[in-house]
Design an enzyme around this catalytic site. Sequence first.
Site, short mmCIF file in Angstrom:
data_model
loop_
_atom_site.label_atom_id
_atom_site.label_comp_id
_atom_site.label_asym_id
_atom_site.label_seq_id
_atom_site.Cartn_x
_atom_site.Cartn_y
_atom_site.Cartn_z
N GLU A 142 -0.24 4.13 4.81
CA GLU A 142 -0.69 2.78 5.21
C GLU A 142 -0.24 2.43 6.63
OE1 GLU A 142 -0.16 -0.61 2.65
OE2 GLU A 142 -0.22 0.69 0.88
N ASP A 184 0.99 3.01 -0.41
CA ASP A 184 2.13 2.49 -1.17
C ASP A 184 1.87 2.54 -2.67
OD1 ASP A 184 3.44 2.01 1.18
OD2 ASP A 184 3.03 -0.13 1.21
N ASP A 237 1.79 0.70 -5.31
CA ASP A 237 1.60 -0.57 -6.00
C ASP A 237 0.10 -0.82 -6.07
OD1 ASP A 237 0.91 -1.30 -3.39
OD2 ASP A 237 2.73 -2.44 -3.05
N GLU A 291 -1.89 -2.84 -4.44
CA GLU A 291 -2.56 -2.88 -3.15
C GLU A 291 -2.72 -1.47 -2.59
OE1 GLU A 291 -3.91 -5.60 -1.66
OE2 GLU A 291 -3.33 -6.74 -3.42
N TYR A 315 11.59 1.74 -1.52
CA TYR A 315 10.46 0.81 -1.41
C TYR A 315 10.91 -0.60 -1.72
CZ TYR A 315 5.60 -0.72 -1.71
OH TYR A 315 4.39 -1.34 -1.49
N ARG A 360 9.13 -3.44 -2.31
CA ARG A 360 8.35 -4.32 -3.19
C ARG A 360 8.49 -3.81 -4.61
NH1 ARG A 360 4.88 -3.74 1.33
NH2 ARG A 360 4.74 -5.68 2.53
N HIS A 411 9.34 2.17 -10.61
CA HIS A 411 9.97 1.82 -9.34
C HIS A 411 11.48 1.69 -9.54
CE1 HIS A 411 6.20 -0.10 -7.31
NE2 HIS A 411 6.03 1.16 -7.66
#
Length: 929
Positions: free
Chosen positions: A4, A91, A93, A95, A321, A323, A368
């Site tokens: 990203e 990433d 997640d 998104e 990470y 988030r 995660h």
Amino acid sequence: MIVESPTKVASIASYLGDGYIVESSRGHVRDLPTGAAEVPAKYKGEKWARTGVDVDHDFEPLYVVNPDKKSTMRSLKDALAQADELLLATDDDREGEAIAWHLLQELKPKVPARRMVFREITPKAIQDAVANPRDLDTDLVDAQETRRILDRLYGYEVSPVLWKKVMPRLSAGRVQSVATRLVVERERERIAFRTASYWDLDAVLDAGDGAEPPLFPARLTRVGERRVAQGRDFDSHGQLVSRPNETLVHLDEAQTRALASSLETAPFRVAGVDSKPYTRKPYAPFRTTTLQQEAGRKLGFTAQRTMSVAQDLYEAGYITYMRTDSSVLSDTAISAARAQVTQLFGSDYLPSAPRVYASKVKNAQEAHEAVRPAGDTFRTPAQTGLRGDQFRLYELIWMRTIASQMKDAEGFSTTVRIEATPGDGEPCTFVASGRTITFHGFLKAYVESTDEPGATGDDAQARLPQLREDQALRPDSLTPAGHETRPPARYTEPSLVAKLEELEIGRPSTYASIIRTITSRDYVFKKGSALVPTWLAFAVTRLLEEHFPGLVDYKFTAQMEDTLDEIASGNAERVAVLTDFYFGSGGKPDGDPAAVSATGPESRPDAAVEVSGGHEGLQQLVSELGDIDARRLSTFPVGDLGSDVVVRVGRYGTYVEDSEGRRANVDEELPPDELTLELARELLSKPMGEERELGTDPETHRTVVAKQGRFGPYVTEVLPEDAPKNAKPRTGSLFASMTVDTVTLDDALKLMSLPRVVGAGADGEEITAQNGRYGPYLKKGTDSRSLTSEDEIFDITLEQAEAIYAQPKQRGRAAAKPPLAELGPDPASGKPMVVKEGRFGAYVTDGEFNATLRRDDEVATLTAERAAELLAEKRAKGPAPKKTTRRAPAKKSAAKTTTAKTTAKKAPAKKAAAKKTASPRAAASSSAG
């Protein structure tokens, strides 16, 4: 490999070697169209093209590539042409999964494509991710797309109602409107709050010469059998709340002073000592929200600044990470933390078994980890070489992670009950409390902060002497202390994040953007660290509560997050969820059975209007509004009921008005709870539009008046009744040194004569002196030069003006002036903070960032803490984004890297009309396999 962020590219490429080309998508590559210009020509006539969602055909989205991302897509396609495999490393997640899916749709790779994920940027993590790719998770993609469509429909359908009924260019959002409502409700509580006063009696008692310490504090808790009322015993109306099986005594000043006097000679004795062991367990490692809260409390960071710095640390390989809603540490991380505990604190601080933390967040992604230092071994902050904000945030994460694997803190807490009986009154009971920590355990490494004002930390100790029952004591002092109850504290960024998480609204990765949105849209502003709603937020919230109650219902908003989680886990279907939200529980108007919701009644707005089929959907809510009294929605009483003064939100600002029609502007940064009836009447004493006649212009014989206008005080001439319709009166804004009450006719005539012609320069071009938005200045053609004072507009001579123009233009920078104040080093950058006078007023600077002082900030009283806060806010915003042009990639190279740091900007793209059938992501999954 496509990641990203461009900042990841160089480090990942160095870990992989020559066999890989690493490129960046720079965030999202496609999105729904943001304006008519982005809608492809073939869809221009479609009624749904405005929203980019075809609600009549399974909510099919129209994706377009933003013009800013077309060069990025060309670059990616060129790089892909040189590759024999595609690794989508966005990433881990929703998104990131959606970005990977959009890349597949646009790139249409003819080589094998796989999804790879990593949660820290270290050589081992990258190599493991390459060795263990997976298929694209289409359920995660569905969940992200559902959220995006929900937010688009909510914003595009509800916002126009606000434009018509409140003010143009307002916005509504599924989560932002709920967050705004929270802030508004807290301010309503503060407005309705009524103060109550109460008194305490504080004693300092002497335990005798052999005691250590000899003196200790105690507080009166009972008079006879009645408990002394404290702040918690009063309600928000200032009334004492009676409690079952308990009698309260509400002491006033006279009673407390009388008690103090009578107890000065009374014997005091220890009536009881209660001592018990104290144990405090370590805090769990950071999740996104707890990191945002602690960085706000300890470092003064906004949520946005925290996430920005954490992103930099992650991309540079310093932390995992950022988030995540998980508190879990991997076995590797636990081993690294335990090794460092032994190394830094000794084996006495290491528990016999590793500590394991289970996530308390519903639907937490246990795949995660918590936010922790990256790698198999942890670098100490000193070993990282980091500086400034990055050093401070890394240190916070490192300390919290280490502390989570340390032993409990241990000690004793003691409560001593003391009795004293005056000669002519009831016996009085005092209480003294203390805490002694005998083993600090994890507190050696980390102590958590709190949002409660005045609260003590977990490492605080209050020592009491060794006392025994019936021991005699002597009063050293007795001090009556008066108090007033306080309104509930406004939310700060950390406490609002905590509240949103408590209500299960939004997701950790969204909180920073939510707070940024409600502040940038003028719904909320910051006063110090507090979040204060504007009157505009009051008007918008009232409209939503009265006409869209289900959409701003806390429970409904939280349940929608649960529904998205169900889609992500494959237990709910996107079309059914969207149909239920948009068309209501009755399904599509044509009764299409496929559109009926499968999510059950618990996911529906509790406060929605019930209809025959269940609840109304968004479409019906916005199309059947009924009569909305816009004026009433934007009008709020000032003071108690029956007051003739109201505050109104108008299209050009907020103002107060009384029953006689007088109006006065309200400062947009005045907190609503500070707009009292007394202040409103003071403002109305100099109402907007009220004129003060100054006299008659001797040349035109027209009356000249001074007024208070929407943009400040000004003078103007009164045109005769027979003046042409296109005639405009001469006007002039008052100088800063003038007021409507003090300005004279001579002043007014001068102001209305501006701009003043100073004369013609040596080159024959006319020079004028005038007053502008940024102060007084000279103008010659297109060349403007600032003047130092407004008086110079009338006093400056042609020679002086030419002398100014003879000097090189300073480009807005005058000669350096000495600082107005020096405030010491900035805690973030370590650079000296000074206050200077600038073109737009006083500002604080550390030499790199400049932050303008707010209206409430005075140079004389500005503290170093406030200056650091202003600089932190400025630093968090970062530099303005700069556009850069990327060249096409060279022919095949061993390893392609880039250090371009262009701003990742969302961008959309055209999508095939028939995207999915029973299995919405089947094509993508097949391609990724």
